[in-house]
Design an enzyme around this catalytic site. Sequence first.
Site, PDB file in Angstrom:
ATOM      1  N   ILE A 181      62.168  86.408  17.061  1.00 15.25           N
ATOM      2  CA  ILE A 181      62.316  85.345  18.098  1.00 15.25           C
ATOM      3  C   ILE A 181      62.254  84.158  18.639  1.00 15.25           C
ATOM      4  O   ILE A 181      62.006  86.224  19.625  1.00 15.25           O
ATOM      5  CB  ILE A 181      63.718  84.857  17.450  1.00 15.25           C
ATOM      6  CG1 ILE A 181      64.496  84.154  17.212  1.00 15.25           C
ATOM      7  CG2 ILE A 181      64.634  86.419  17.515  1.00 15.25           C
ATOM      8  CD1 ILE A 181      66.186  83.399  15.913  1.00 15.25           C
ATOM      9  N   THR A 280      61.421  88.047  23.997  1.00 18.01           N
ATOM     10  CA  THR A 280      60.797  88.188  22.364  1.00 18.01           C
ATOM     11  C   THR A 280      62.426  89.162  22.287  1.00 18.01           C
ATOM     12  O   THR A 280      62.849  89.634  22.689  1.00 18.01           O
ATOM     13  CB  THR A 280      60.009  88.954  21.707  1.00 18.01           C
ATOM     14  OG1 THR A 280      60.361  89.766  21.669  1.00 18.01           O
ATOM     15  CG2 THR A 280      58.876  88.881  22.136  1.00 18.01           C
ATOM     16  N   SER A 281      63.429  89.082  20.281  1.00 15.28           N
ATOM     17  CA  SER A 281      63.773  89.419  19.869  1.00 15.28           C
ATOM     18  C   SER A 281      63.815  89.859  18.700  1.00 15.28           C
ATOM     19  O   SER A 281      63.115  89.072  18.515  1.00 15.28           O
ATOM     20  CB  SER A 281      65.435  88.710  20.484  1.00 15.28           C
ATOM     21  OG  SER A 281      66.627  89.741  19.701  1.00 15.28           O
ATOM     22  N   TYR A 282      63.673  90.299  18.258  1.00 11.53           N
ATOM     23  CA  TYR A 282      64.078  90.430  16.251  1.00 11.53           C
ATOM     24  C   TYR A 282      64.539  89.455  15.939  1.00 11.53           C
ATOM     25  O   TYR A 282      65.565  88.589  16.397  1.00 11.53           O
ATOM     26  CB  TYR A 282      63.998  92.041  15.851  1.00 11.53           C
ATOM     27  CG  TYR A 282      65.393  92.071  16.572  1.00 11.53           C
ATOM     28  CD1 TYR A 282      65.958  92.846  17.112  1.00 11.53           C
ATOM     29  CD2 TYR A 282      66.569  91.812  15.583  1.00 11.53           C
ATOM     30  CE1 TYR A 282      66.872  93.343  17.958  1.00 11.53           C
ATOM     31  CE2 TYR A 282      68.118  92.254  15.681  1.00 11.53           C
ATOM     32  CZ  TYR A 282      68.084  92.793  17.086  1.00 11.53           C
ATOM     33  OH  TYR A 282      69.567  93.061  17.406  1.00 11.53           O
ATOM     34  N   ASP A 397      70.470  91.141  23.357  1.00 13.91           N
ATOM     35  CA  ASP A 397      70.421  92.436  22.566  1.00 13.91           C
ATOM     36  C   ASP A 397      71.257  93.494  23.169  1.00 13.91           C
ATOM     37  O   ASP A 397      71.431  94.645  22.276  1.00 13.91           O
ATOM     38  CB  ASP A 397      68.736  92.615  22.775  1.00 13.91           C
ATOM     39  CG  ASP A 397      67.814  92.184  22.371  1.00 13.91           C
ATOM     40  OD1 ASP A 397      68.076  91.016  21.286  1.00 13.91           O
ATOM     41  OD2 ASP A 397      66.360  92.137  22.451  1.00 13.91           O
TER      42      ASP A 397
END
Length: 714
Positions: A181, A280-282, A397
């Site tokens: 994401i 990006t992140s998870y 994050d």
Amino acid sequence: MLLKSRLGVLFAFLLPHSDTSVSVTSYLIGVGIGDVTGPIVETNMMGYADMNQTNTGLHMRQHSRAYIVADPSNPSNRIVFINSDIGMGDTGVRTQIVSQLAALYPDVYDNSNIALVGTHQHSGVAGYHNYLLPQLTSLGLVRQSYEAIVNGSVHAVVQAHNSLSLGSLSLGNTTLLGTNINRSPYAYLANPAAERALYQYDQDKDFTLLKFTDGSGVDRGFLSFFPVHGTSIYQNNTLVSTDNKGMAAYLYESFVNPTVFPGATNSFVAGFAQSNVGDTSYVTVLGAYCESPGDPWDGQPCEFAKSTCGNVTQGCRGRLGPGFRISDFESNRIIGTNQFNAAKILMESSLGPVTGAVKALHTYVEISNYTFQLPNGTTVHTCPAAMGFSFAGGTTDGPGFSDFTQGENSTSVTNPFWNLVKGAVTPSPTPYQVACQYPKPILLNTGFAHTPYEWTPGIVDIQMFQIGQLVMLIVPSEYTTMAGRRLRNAVRAKLISSGVLDNSAYVVIAGPSNVYSHYVTTREEYSVQRYEGASTLYGPYTLEAYTDIYTNLVEYLIPDSAISLSPGPTPPNQISKSISLQKGVFYDSAPHGGFGSVITDVSSKPYTAGGTVSALFNGANPRNNLRLEGTYLTVDRRVNDIWTPVRSDSHPSTTLRWNRTHTILGTSTVNISWTIESGTPAGSYRLTYYGDSKSLFGTISSFTGHSGTFMVSV
Ligand SMILES: *[C@@H]1O[C@H](CO)[C@@H](O)[C@H](O)[C@H]1NC(C)=O
Ligand SMILES: *[C@@H]1O[C@H](CO)[C@@H](O)[C@H](O)[C@H]1NC(C)=O
Ligand SMILES: *[C@@H]1O[C@H](CO)[C@@H](O)[C@H](O)[C@H]1NC(C)=O
Ligand SMILES: *[C@@H]1O[C@H](CO)[C@@H](O)[C@H](O)[C@H]1NC(C)=O
Ligand SMILES: *[C@@H]1O[C@H](CO)[C@@H](O)[C@H](O)[C@H]1NC(C)=O
Ligand SMILES: *[C@@H]1O[C@H](CO)[C@@H](O)[C@H](O)[C@H]1NC(C)=O
Ligand SMILES: *[C@@H]1O[C@H](CO)[C@@H](O)[C@H](O)[C@H]1NC(C)=O
Ligand SMILES: *[C@@H]1O[C@H](CO)[C@@H](O)[C@H](O)[C@H]1NC(C)=O
Ligand SMILES: *[C@@H]1O[C@H](CO)[C@@H](O)[C@H](O)[C@H]1NC(C)=O
Ligand SMILES: *[C@@H]1O[C@H](CO)[C@@H](O)[C@H](O)[C@H]1NC(C)=O
């Protein structure tokens, strides 16, 4: 001359075609794996830059996975790709790996054909860095951490080298949704609408895989590329692990070799490499939310442009991914499983063959004042490194570096290393630097901080590998999604326009590699100055500079090109002069019963799958012996009166937690636990602890302890 050499190349290329034993689809391929786990206790962890995140034990071991590809007709054309479960590549570590391999295999491995790529995970051991800024939270260099990465990576490459055999490579991609994401959508939206309209998503969803198959058709492993931050495991975790890329690799390798201990064989090596990971992140279920107990905005979504809660960044956190209501470890397993599944789809498909030349290019570039022409003809330059104010804010994050940067009067800053060096970051940047970095408000003027040694790199590694139609851009930074797309597109266009490759040209980004130079955003994203823009070190034209440099490299791939690439200026190797404030182990002692004796034993009641069995032992400091390629624990099963180890400390189902119970007496405990997987055979089991104690005189002795026997029933 030119025509003649062109023909020569043509012949060289065509000849193997007519040879039945060797085809152009054949390469020499080799794979290997090595343990790179540094000290698992009393050491800072790498990624979140949080000096409070000191490790206390082990969840999974960190590994380097090595891939070698060589042209069988001219084996000096070869590449070595080391994908390591570490935050990022590093100059000091890489230099040492290169020098050891060059000594072992003269004229085979050198500075140009070895890439050290980090998976960008955030739950590994810190302290291995060459530059001062990433050393701050680990109180300088931790030599054991540095040596573990060097030794394990060299081990992986030696294994890959020894396994070289004729095989083939194939390439493909699949779409992987629900896994990454964009954590900075506000900055992404600053990119031109027409450019954004070319893409369906605000993140790259293509999962690319290079399959390694040996001469008898048996798969030896793969190397894959997909961007997703290694922040699935949260900042408050203190067990050393591998985050989602290492989890995916474990899942795949144990799927192929279910009974072999993690990392114990190179018969199949699964590589999950990081790509343009910057923004990006998870995947989060609900996005970023305020965790601000007591404030009216607690539980509300964070403010969009700045990711703040009540005007400060501290409370804003991404929810912990798909498993967030269970735990970050569950979330990590899910993000790892998604990548495992994508790899499995491609491994079980027939992919297009990779054909053509193998070539490695590497040069060092002075990036603090790189002067070049933009495509419109205007001459611009980059700037000496600087961090903007948003760097201190961190990301959703994890909060950032605020402990060190928000005012030197802050009482929460008790870091002795920071107190030692903070004066070196010039408080007022020169007008040149302010104008050059504009519109970045400068917080840490690191490009001008040279004492006690360099804070951030001024010279970076530029590396490019070609394997047939696949071209890997080995980049020293975290590129954002759009920055990565622009770089890939520019290089691909140049590969085609210069005749190196046809339309099959396939370009991937691998990073952060070789040296850590933080982030690269597009100029539009830079103008927004969120965390990623604030961490784009060399000013607004950083991406354009790298694009110029990488596209210029393409001409060195032209087969008959007589030009040779200059090695460039040598970066400083600061390992030997690095400050190290971490104290060594003083000594260990154990109360009556001795080291390895059981304090709290397993239960006498039978356990079933899903249950957790644990035992507490009189322990010693794990820093006395890293037990690389070994284990601190086993789960043993009794079969025909013989105890057989069935789990090691690198299985995700086991954990080791160390606790210093008395500083002066030197006593400590080790808690070993095993969460019993479904499908575990019923029977008698025990937990075994392998430790090493240090005496007052400095002698280190190993010992073993066993729990009582326990039953697993189905
Ligand atoms: C670290 O711990 C101290 C003391 O518990 C606390 O005041 C500080 O806010 C923590 N820092 C971070 C970055 O969490
Ligand atoms: C790494 O290898 C060197 C040379 O074999 C050895 O002296 C050193 O102790 C090793 N380091 C670690 C942390 O295992
Ligand atoms: C994935 O494969 C498709 C089809 O071959 C191709 O069009 C696309 O460009 C590939 N993705 C990447 C990132 O190269
Ligand atoms: C870490 O923080 C999360 C969310 O705040 C919490 O659910 C979890 O229990 C914490 N884990 C540890 C090990 O403290
Ligand atoms: C945040 O800043 C805005 C604009 O300056 C102000 O209106 C608002 O009251 C502030 N909110 C808090 C919680 O301080
Ligand atoms: C940067 O490089 C340019 C061109 O090489 C040179 O003219 C200029 O003086 C340099 N600037 C600095 C600050 O070194
Ligand atoms: C070229 O592009 C740069 C950056 O957008 C801009 O500042 C400059 O004015 C342009 N030059 C010309 C001649 O259009
Ligand atoms: C730190 O303290 C000094 C002296 O009291 C003061 O002048 C300065 O403004 C303070 N800095 C911050 C960031 O609070
Ligand atoms: C570690 O040991 C100390 C001293 O015995 C004890 O107070 C503490 O609760 C222990 N911590 C854990 C996590 O077991
Ligand atoms: C050991 O760790 C396990 C798993 O986290 C926990 O359930 C157990 O209470 C711990 N035992 C002791 C004695 O601290």
